[in-house]
Design a protein around this motif. Structure first.
Motif, PDB file in Angstrom:
ATOM      1  N   LEU A 103       0.823  -1.203   0.000  1.00 34.02           N
ATOM      2  CA  LEU A 103       0.000   0.000   0.000  1.00 34.02           C
ATOM      3  C   LEU A 103       0.860   1.257   0.000  1.00 34.02           C
ATOM      4  O   LEU A 103       0.555   2.231  -0.692  1.00 34.02           O
ATOM      5  CB  LEU A 103      -0.944   0.026   1.204  1.00 34.02           C
ATOM      6  N   GLU A 104       1.930   1.234   0.773  1.00 33.01           N
ATOM      7  CA  GLU A 104       2.824   2.390   0.808  1.00 33.01           C
ATOM      8  C   GLU A 104       3.409   2.648  -0.579  1.00 33.01           C
ATOM      9  O   GLU A 104       3.483   3.785  -1.032  1.00 33.01           O
ATOM     10  CB  GLU A 104       3.936   2.174   1.828  1.00 33.01           C
ATOM     11  N   ALA A 105       3.807   1.583  -1.262  1.00 29.48           N
ATOM     12  CA  ALA A 105       4.360   1.724  -2.607  1.00 29.48           C
ATOM     13  C   ALA A 105       3.312   2.271  -3.570  1.00 29.48           C
ATOM     14  O   ALA A 105       3.620   3.111  -4.426  1.00 29.48           O
ATOM     15  CB  ALA A 105       4.905   0.392  -3.108  1.00 29.48           C
ATOM     16  N   GLN A 106       2.073   1.816  -3.422  1.00 32.74           N
ATOM     17  CA  GLN A 106       0.996   2.314  -4.283  1.00 32.74           C
ATOM     18  C   GLN A 106       0.746   3.796  -4.036  1.00 32.74           C
ATOM     19  O   GLN A 106       0.570   4.574  -4.978  1.00 32.74           O
ATOM     20  CB  GLN A 106      -0.284   1.515  -4.056  1.00 32.74           C
ATOM     21  N   VAL A 107       0.733   4.203  -2.780  1.00 30.37           N
ATOM     22  CA  VAL A 107       0.514   5.612  -2.447  1.00 30.37           C
ATOM     23  C   VAL A 107       1.664   6.455  -2.995  1.00 30.37           C
ATOM     24  O   VAL A 107       1.437   7.519  -3.580  1.00 30.37           O
ATOM     25  CB  VAL A 107       0.338   5.808  -0.924  1.00 30.37           C
ATOM     26  N   LEU A 108       2.901   5.988  -2.844  1.00 32.58           N
ATOM     27  CA  LEU A 108       4.045   6.728  -3.384  1.00 32.58           C
ATOM     28  C   LEU A 108       3.957   6.841  -4.900  1.00 32.58           C
ATOM     29  O   LEU A 108       4.290   7.875  -5.477  1.00 32.58           O
ATOM     30  CB  LEU A 108       5.359   6.059  -2.994  1.00 32.58           C
ATOM     31  N   SER A 109       3.496   5.788  -5.539  1.00 29.24           N
ATOM     32  CA  SER A 109       3.344   5.812  -6.995  1.00 29.24           C
ATOM     33  C   SER A 109       2.324   6.867  -7.419  1.00 29.24           C
ATOM     34  O   SER A 109       2.559   7.642  -8.351  1.00 29.24           O
ATOM     35  CB  SER A 109       2.929   4.430  -7.487  1.00 29.24           C
ATOM     36  N   ILE A 130      -5.042   8.118   5.037  1.00 28.05           N
ATOM     37  CA  ILE A 130      -4.382   9.012   6.004  1.00 28.05           C
ATOM     38  C   ILE A 130      -3.360   8.235   6.833  1.00 28.05           C
ATOM     39  O   ILE A 130      -2.246   8.717   7.084  1.00 28.05           O
ATOM     40  CB  ILE A 130      -5.424   9.698   6.921  1.00 28.05           C
ATOM     41  N   THR A 131      -3.706   7.039   7.263  1.00 32.05           N
ATOM     42  CA  THR A 131      -2.779   6.219   8.041  1.00 32.05           C
ATOM     43  C   THR A 131      -1.523   5.910   7.242  1.00 32.05           C
ATOM     44  O   THR A 131      -0.400   6.032   7.751  1.00 32.05           O
ATOM     45  CB  THR A 131      -3.460   4.897   8.474  1.00 32.05           C
ATOM     46  N   ILE A 132      -1.686   5.544   5.977  1.00 26.21           N
ATOM     47  CA  ILE A 132      -0.534   5.240   5.129  1.00 26.21           C
ATOM     48  C   ILE A 132       0.322   6.487   4.930  1.00 26.21           C
ATOM     49  O   ILE A 132       1.550   6.437   5.039  1.00 26.21           O
ATOM     50  CB  ILE A 132      -0.997   4.664   3.774  1.00 26.21           C
ATOM     51  N   LEU A 133      -0.322   7.614   4.645  1.00 27.76           N
ATOM     52  CA  LEU A 133       0.425   8.857   4.467  1.00 27.76           C
ATOM     53  C   LEU A 133       1.184   9.241   5.735  1.00 27.76           C
ATOM     54  O   LEU A 133       2.336   9.695   5.670  1.00 27.76           O
ATOM     55  CB  LEU A 133      -0.526   9.988   4.044  1.00 27.76           C
ATOM     56  N   THR A 134       0.570   9.044   6.881  1.00 29.77           N
ATOM     57  CA  THR A 134       1.225   9.362   8.156  1.00 29.77           C
ATOM     58  C   THR A 134       2.429   8.454   8.384  1.00 29.77           C
ATOM     59  O   THR A 134       3.486   8.909   8.851  1.00 29.77           O
ATOM     60  CB  THR A 134       0.218   9.253   9.313  1.00 29.77           C
ATOM     61  N   ARG A 135       2.295   7.183   8.064  1.00 32.44           N
ATOM     62  CA  ARG A 135       3.437   6.257   8.191  1.00 32.44           C
ATOM     63  C   ARG A 135       4.567   6.670   7.256  1.00 32.44           C
ATOM     64  O   ARG A 135       5.738   6.622   7.621  1.00 32.44           O
ATOM     65  CB  ARG A 135       2.998   4.823   7.895  1.00 32.44           C
ATOM     66  N   LEU A 160       5.112   9.649   6.206  1.00 35.53           N
ATOM     67  CA  LEU A 160       5.663  10.883   6.771  1.00 35.53           C
ATOM     68  C   LEU A 160       6.692  10.542   7.851  1.00 35.53           C
ATOM     69  O   LEU A 160       7.776  11.139   7.901  1.00 35.53           O
ATOM     70  CB  LEU A 160       4.538  11.748   7.351  1.00 35.53           C
ATOM     71  N   ASP A 161       6.369   9.573   8.711  1.00 37.72           N
ATOM     72  CA  ASP A 161       7.302   9.144   9.757  1.00 37.72           C
ATOM     73  C   ASP A 161       8.597   8.601   9.158  1.00 37.72           C
ATOM     74  O   ASP A 161       9.657   8.709   9.768  1.00 37.72           O
ATOM     75  CB  ASP A 161       6.662   8.072  10.644  1.00 37.72           C
ATOM     76  N   LYS A 162       8.499   8.011   7.965  1.00 38.63           N
ATOM     77  CA  LYS A 162       9.670   7.452   7.279  1.00 38.63           C
ATOM     78  C   LYS A 162      10.357   8.482   6.396  1.00 38.63           C
ATOM     79  O   LYS A 162      11.302   8.164   5.691  1.00 38.63           O
ATOM     80  CB  LYS A 162       9.237   6.253   6.428  1.00 38.63           C
ATOM     81  N   GLN A 163       9.844   9.693   6.422  1.00 43.08           N
ATOM     82  CA  GLN A 163      10.374  10.804   5.624  1.00 43.08           C
ATOM     83  C   GLN A 163      10.301  10.517   4.125  1.00 43.08           C
ATOM     84  O   GLN A 163      11.113  10.991   3.339  1.00 43.08           O
ATOM     85  CB  GLN A 163      11.800  11.149   6.042  1.00 43.08           C
ATOM     86  N   ALA A 164       9.306   9.726   3.720  1.00 39.94           N
ATOM     87  CA  ALA A 164       9.092   9.421   2.307  1.00 39.94           C
ATOM     88  C   ALA A 164       8.108  10.392   1.668  1.00 39.94           C
ATOM     89  O   ALA A 164       8.021  10.465   0.450  1.00 39.94           O
ATOM     90  CB  ALA A 164       8.591   7.983   2.149  1.00 39.94           C
ATOM     91  N   VAL A 165       7.345  11.108   2.502  1.00 38.02           N
ATOM     92  CA  VAL A 165       6.436  12.144   2.016  1.00 38.02           C
ATOM     93  C   VAL A 165       6.586  13.372   2.900  1.00 38.02           C
ATOM     94  O   VAL A 165       7.079  13.285   4.024  1.00 38.02           O
ATOM     95  CB  VAL A 165       4.940  11.699   2.003  1.00 38.02           C
ATOM     96  N   ALA A 166       6.146  14.495   2.355  1.00 40.47           N
ATOM     97  CA  ALA A 166       6.127  15.741   3.127  1.00 40.47           C
ATOM     98  C   ALA A 166       4.679  16.200   3.236  1.00 40.47           C
ATOM     99  O   ALA A 166       3.880  15.989   2.319  1.00 40.47           O
ATOM    100  CB  ALA A 166       6.974  16.797   2.448  1.00 40.47           C
TER     101      ALA A 166
END
Length: 143
Positions: free
Chosen positions: A22-28, A56-61, A63-69
Motif C-alpha cells: 500500500l505504501e508503494a501504491q501511495v508513493l506511486s 491518512i494512516t498510510i500517508l502518516t506512516r 511521513l514518519d519514514k520521511q518518504a512524504v512531506a
C-alpha cells in the motif's frame, strides 16, 4: 448449513496485500502529481476502494519514514512524495539492518544470496561511490 449447502456462490476472499504494498501504491500515485495534493486526491486514484482513514494512516506512516512531506498548517493538508519506491525499499532495508547486532553476518548473507548480475551491479555501485573520506590512520606509538 451456510452458503455452501444452500447453493449460493461464496464471494472470493480478497487477496491480502504484501507488507509495504500500500505504501508503494501511495508513493506511486503521489509521484504522478505535479504539485502537493490532498489525501482525497490520493484516495480517488488508488485501486481497491480504500477508506479515507486508511489513506491518512498510510500517508502518516510515510511521513514518519520521511518518504512524504506534509504541507499546510490548516485545511486542506497537502501531501507530496519525497522518496521513490526504491528509496522507500532502501529505507526499510537500512531499518532492518539497524535492528540487528550482527550487521556483518546480515550483509554477508545478503550478498551471498544475490544473483551474479545483482552482485556485479552492487559491486559497480560501490565502486562508483567509492569509500567515504576519513582521517588517515594515526600511529599512536609515535606520540
Amino acid at each position: 448449513m451456510g452458503a455452501e449447502g444452500d447453493g449460493r456462490a461464496r464471494e472470493p476472499r480478497a487477496r491480502r496485500r504484501g507488507q509495504g504494498e500500500l505504501e508503494a501504491q501511495v508513493l506511486s500515485v503521489l509521484g504522478e502529481a505535479t504539485e502537493p495534493v490532498t489525501a482525497a486526491w490520493v484516495q480517488e486514484r488508488l485501486d481497491g476502494g480504500l477508506s479515507y482513514s486508511t489513506v491518512i494512516t498510510i500517508l502518516t506512516r510515510l511521513l514518519d519514514k520521511q518518504a512524504v512531506a506534509r504541507t499546510g498548517s490548516g485545511r486542506p493538508v497537502l501531501w507530496q512524495s519525497t522518496a521513490s519506491g526504491a528509496g522507500l525499499t532502501a529505507f526499510r532495508m537500512r531499518r532492518l539492518l539497524d535492528q540487528r547486532d550482527d550487521r556483518d553476518a546480515v550483509l554477508s548473507s545478503f550478498v551471498s544470496a544475490l544473483s551474479p548480475d545483482d552482485e556485479d551491479l552492487l559491486r559497480s555501485l560501490l565502486n562508483e561511490t567509492g569509500p567515504e573520506p576519513c582521517d588517515p590512520p594515526t600511529d599512536e606509538s609515535e606520540s
